[in-house]
Enzyme design. Structure first.
Site, PDB file in Angstrom:
ATOM      1  N   HIS A  92       0.848  -1.192   0.000  1.00 37.27           N
ATOM      2  CA  HIS A  92       0.000   0.000   0.000  1.00 37.27           C
ATOM      3  C   HIS A  92       0.887   1.246   0.000  1.00 37.27           C
ATOM      4  CE1 HIS A  92       0.600   0.796   4.337  1.00 37.27           C
ATOM      5  NE2 HIS A  92       0.697  -0.520   4.408  1.00 37.27           N
ATOM      6  N   ALA A  93       0.314   2.402   0.230  1.00 32.59           N
ATOM      7  CA  ALA A  93       1.009   3.683   0.043  1.00 32.59           C
ATOM      8  C   ALA A  93       2.348   3.806   0.772  1.00 32.59           C
ATOM      9  CB  ALA A  93       0.093   4.831   0.448  1.00 32.59           C
TER      10      ALA A  93
END
Length: 87
Positions: free
Chosen positions: A15-16
């Site tokens: 994810h980010a």
């Protein structure tokens, strides 16, 4: 050229936050570095490219580096993956 396969074990996948760390690590090297997932290859130095793949938990990915510092790049990426609990 150097490459390494990774099995993503993190619950949230790439994810980010971990994607940002991987991009920052890859960007330190002159080599061309790609992340391959489900037949798609993106530049590991591009946060948008990495995020567009939507790599989740249980995914198998391959990271490939081509250039003078390819081995060092793969070693650093491997260290980041391990340190962040991604693979």
């Amino acid at each position: 050229m150097a490459s390494k396969d990774f099995h993503i074990v993190a619950e949230t996948g790439i994810h980010a936050r971990p994607a940002t760390l991987l991009v920052q690590t890859a960007s330190k090297f002159a080599s061309d570095i790609t992340l391959d997932y489900k037949g798609k290859a993106v530049n590991l130095k591009s946060i948008m490219g990495v995020m567009s793949l939507g790599v989740g938990q249980g995914a198998d990915v391959t990271i490939t580096a081509e250039g003078a510092d390819a081995d060092d790049a793969i070693a650093a990426i491997n260290e980041t993956m391990t340190k962040e609990g991604l693979a």
